[in-house]
Scaffold this active site. Structure first.
Site, PDB file in Angstrom:
ATOM      1  N   ASP A  26       0.863  -1.162   0.000  1.00  0.00           N
ATOM      2  CA  ASP A  26       0.000   0.000   0.000  1.00  0.00           C
ATOM      3  C   ASP A  26       0.918   1.237   0.000  1.00  0.00           C
ATOM      4  OD1 ASP A  26      -2.470   1.495   0.389  1.00  0.00           O
ATOM      5  OD2 ASP A  26      -1.752   1.828   2.435  1.00  0.00           O
ATOM      6  N   ASP A  28      -0.097   5.114   0.777  1.00  0.00           N
ATOM      7  CA  ASP A  28      -0.278   6.120   1.812  1.00  0.00           C
ATOM      8  C   ASP A  28      -0.204   5.501   3.197  1.00  0.00           C
ATOM      9  OD1 ASP A  28      -0.845   8.909   2.361  1.00  0.00           O
ATOM     10  OD2 ASP A  28      -1.871   8.831   0.421  1.00  0.00           O
TER      11      ASP A  28
HETATM   12 MG   LIG Z   1      -2.693   3.262   3.456  1.00  0.00          MG
END
Ligand SMILES: [Mg+2]
Length: 342
Positions: A26, A28
């Protein structure tokens, strides 16, 4: 891959970067935050890659193209090409292409990432409900998306045109705070139409399928900061996961996680890719990890011993998750977490 209900974080004698062939990362809260690289991300990813681990970046954000995301990563010192980035725009474009005729028109409410992904599948992005679309798709459009776009979507969806969404994250972090995400935009159209979209993004299977198709991963490890997208997506895909604490999840949320939100491993940040993971052992009623022992009391979690904070958290997870079984732990872990500085 684990069977049944997970009741504790797992150990690994080998560094995770060797035990798994591909990290599905992932972005962010894991690799960057507010446009800046997270501490230890650049060095850790560089070392994992040098050691032979394939790195792929998996994002629910449909606004930017894979090219743009790869460019951003490279600027941060994390070399990446467009092929290393998988977006929910790509996942939803494949989902749409499977259900409409080849070359069909698709009404787009979203950004460039979505238009590029539709063209990649041979579909034709259009802007108006009067353009005779075969599908409507919503993806995050950034702060300047005009309100009239939701009206176009609503006109078409009310006529019975199939409706798709790249993802339904209600919020999106920005440099200035928390902004409404695509999920909030989807709610606008849902309220106006009473319809229900087909959704592609994490934690749903189309996103995971897109990721596996594009990376060819044999032994993937999902790496994320969010329990209800990254970790649940891994759970739904039957894939192991590493939760890092550099994003939105805190210790209390982790202890209260129901089975589908329990990661395989927990670590502070991406340095966790480069190390093994400690085993947790049972001692009577307690769970021992490193120098810590955690026990589930009548109304709270108790922690004794000392050592590294992460080991204490892992021991607490084992006590909390075992006590909760297939539910969510309601025991108070506040004092124990405070002892760990978490
Ligand atoms: Mg995230």
């Amino acid at each position: 891959m684990s069977q049944g209900v997970r009741t504790e974080p797992m150990g690994s004698g080998r560094p995770l970067s060797e035990a798994y062939d591909t990290a599905l990362l992932d972005l962010d809260g894991v690799v960057y935050a507010g446009g800046r690289a997270i501490a230890h991300a650049v060095d850790s990813l560089g070392a994992a890659r040098s050691g032979g681990m394939r790195l792929a970046y998996v994002t629910n954000n449909a606004l930017r193209t894979p090219d743009a995301v790869a460019g951003h990563l490279s600027e941060l010192g994390i070399p990446a090409g467009a092929d290393d980035v998988i977006t929910s725009a790509q996942a939803v474009a494949r989902l749409i292409a499977e259900q409409v005729p080849a070359g069909a028109r698709v009404l787009v409410v979203g950004g460039e990432g979505l238009r590029v992904a539709l063209r990649e599948r041979g579909l034709v992005p259009v802007e108006s409900a009067d353009d005779d679309p075969a599908a409507v798709v919503q993806g995050y459009g950034g702060p300047d998306l005009p309100w009239g776009r939701f009206a176009e979507a609503s006109y078409a969806v009310r006529r019975g045109v199939p409706w798709f969404a790249s993802n339904t994250d209600l919020t999106i972090p920005s440099g200035r705070g928390i902004a409404p995400g695509n999920g909030a935009a989807v709610e606008v159209v849902r309220i106006a139409t009473g319809a229900e979209p087909q959704v592609a993004g994490k934690p749903l299977p189309p996103m995971h399928r897109e990721t596996i198709l594009r990376t060819g991963a044999q032994r993937p490890l999902v790496v994320g900061d969010r329990l209800d997208t990254d970790i649940e997506g891994a759970f739904n895909g039957g894939v192991d996961s590493l939760l890092v604490l550099t994003g939105v999840t805190d210790g209390a949320q982790l202890l209260a996680a129901p089975p589908q939100h329990r990661p395989t491993y927990v670590d502070a940040d991406l340095r966790g890719l480069l190390t093994g993971q400690p085993e947790i052992t049972r001692e009577g009623d307690g769970f021992r990890c490193g120098g810590w022992t955690a026990t589930a009391g009548a109304d709270r979690l108790e922690l004794t011993g000392d050592g590294g904070a992460l080991d204490g958290l892992r021991a607490l997870c084992a006590a909390a998750w075992t006590a909760a079984g297939d539910g969510a732990c309601r025991l108070d872990g506040e004092k124990s977490l405070a002892r760990l500085g978490l």
